[in-house]
Design an enzyme around this catalytic site. Structure first.
Site, PDB file in Angstrom:
ATOM      1  N   GLY A 127       0.822  -1.199   0.000  1.00 36.43           N
ATOM      2  CA  GLY A 127       0.000   0.000   0.000  1.00 36.43           C
ATOM      3  C   GLY A 127       0.858   1.251   0.000  1.00 36.43           C
TER       4      GLY A 127
ATOM      5  CG  HIS B  64       3.427   3.062   5.891  1.00 34.52           C
ATOM      6  ND1 HIS B  64       4.278   2.133   6.436  1.00 34.52           N
ATOM      7  CD2 HIS B  64       3.619   4.215   6.602  1.00 34.52           C
ATOM      8  CE1 HIS B  64       4.943   2.686   7.440  1.00 34.52           C
ATOM      9  NE2 HIS B  64       4.564   3.941   7.561  1.00 34.52           N
ATOM     10  CB  CYS B  65       4.281  -0.853   1.183  1.00 34.91           C
ATOM     11  SG  CYS B  65       3.126  -1.688   2.275  1.00 34.91           S
ATOM     12  CB  ILE B  66       5.315   2.634  -2.463  1.00 36.13           C
ATOM     13  CG1 ILE B  66       4.246   3.721  -2.346  1.00 36.13           C
ATOM     14  CG2 ILE B  66       4.681   1.303  -2.824  1.00 36.13           C
ATOM     15  CD1 ILE B  66       3.502   3.996  -3.653  1.00 36.13           C
TER      16      ILE B  66
END
Length: 348
Positions: free
Chosen positions: A331, A333-335
């Site tokens: 999502g 936050h992950c990128i």
């Protein structure tokens, strides 16, 4: 040294991202690849409204990145294979004894447990490349870890999961005590709150084996936002209920009993691959705003915005369609990865 990872709500100097490259993560068709490029670009544009953004771009994608990205996004050319900057990039620290010094933890990154589909050799160098670019002191770690595998409150407490930190494909000889000692050295944490697992979809072959940043986060010390699946037809209904019961018994580094605030999942239960792990917890806090995941559900997206607005008072909540990112394994936050501002960089 007194390294400490600030809360995500502390002032940022900038946010770091990595631009997608062709490969299994991006997609097999032209349409899938274009969707991926567009999703990463939309997140960068949303963040750039609030704070500087630097995008690490592979030489093969320079022309596309410069064409698609807003002009106020800085491009740093470096080799890229995976493009989940939270996980393979540096985790930034400050030193409370040396206010002008920035640190950058270089975890060992092995593609979320050396999956045969993962391509990580190039992006595993990003921590060192970025640290050199910003003049940060490199903090080398022997722990296999990713930034999505923990959340801190900035005051000594860390959230993490057994199934990531103790994964035999990552750290076959680790136990909780060893992990906690290394996080104390690198993140400055003193209290670890261990969750037994993450969301169901995250244990598929293309998952991370239980990253906490899709499950729970600290909007402020003493409070936890928890992904809550209200539909009993989804296996995460039982998972989130068990995590809520556990978190309600925990205390943080300051001795506060945690207040658990539920952040309900959207109504969609399945996609073509099975039960979804769509989560509003996987948002990014930026200067003056929150970049929130949207899932094309007006009612659920609006409810999430209202909860986030209450959790982060005074910040503008901006929703970006995160479905193309989740379809690729994560999502918003992950990128992304925030770089904290040093005291001299804080202007407001």
């Amino acid at each position: 040294m007194s390294w400490r990872m600030p809360s995500e709500t502390a002032p940022h100097a900038r946010t770091w991202m990595a631009f997608p490259v062709e490969g299994p993560t991006l997609g097999d068709t032209d349409a899938e690849r274009e969707e991926g490029y567009a999703a990463w670009t939309e997140v960068a544009a949303a963040i750039a409204r609030f704070e500087p953004v630097t995008m690490v771009v592979d030489p093969s994608e320079l022309a596309r990145a410069r064409r698609m990205l807003p002009g106020d996004v800085t491009v740093l050319e470096a080799p890229v294979d995976e493009f989940w900057m939270r996980d393979h990039g540096p985790t930034f620290m400050i030193d409370d004894e040396r206010p002008g010094v920035l640190g950058a933890v270089d975890w060992i990154f092995n593609g979320w447990g050396a999956h045969d589909w993962a391509r990580w050799e190039r992006s595993a160098e990003h921590a060192r490349i970025v640290a050199a670019e910003v003049g940060a002191e490199l903090i080398s770690s022997t722990l296999v870890a990713e930034g999505g595998g923990f959340h801190v409150d900035g005051e000594g407490t860390v959230l993490l999961t057994d199934t990531v930190q103790l994964d035999p494909r990552r750290n076959p000889y680790a136990d909780r005590a060893r992990v906690e000692a290394e996080l104390a050295r690198t993140l400055g944490t003193t209290t670890a709150i261990w969750l037994p697992r993450g969301l169901t979809r995250d244990y598929d072959d293309f998952g991370t084996n239980g990253h906490v940043d899709i499950v729970a986060t600290f909007p402020s010390p003493g409070r936890v936002l928890l992904h809550t699946q209200r539909d009993a037809a989804h296996p995460d209904h039982a998972v989130s209920a068990a995590l809520r019961e556990l978190l309600a018994t925990q205390t943080d580094a300051a001795g506060r009993r945690l207040e658990v605030v539920e952040l309900p999942a959207p109504a969609t239960l399945r996609d073509d691959e099975g039960f979804v792990d769509w989560s509003y917890v996987n948002h990014l806090v930026v200067g003056g705003g929150v970049i929130a995941c949207g899932f094309g559900e007006d009612r659920a997206d609006a409810e999430a915005r209202a909860i986030l607005a209450d959790a982060y008072p005074g910040r503008e909540i901006v929703t970006v369609d995160a479905r193309p990112i989740f379809a690729r394994g994560g999502g918003i936050h992950c990128i992304t990865q925030q770089q904290p501002a040093l005291p001299r960089e804080v202007t407001s």
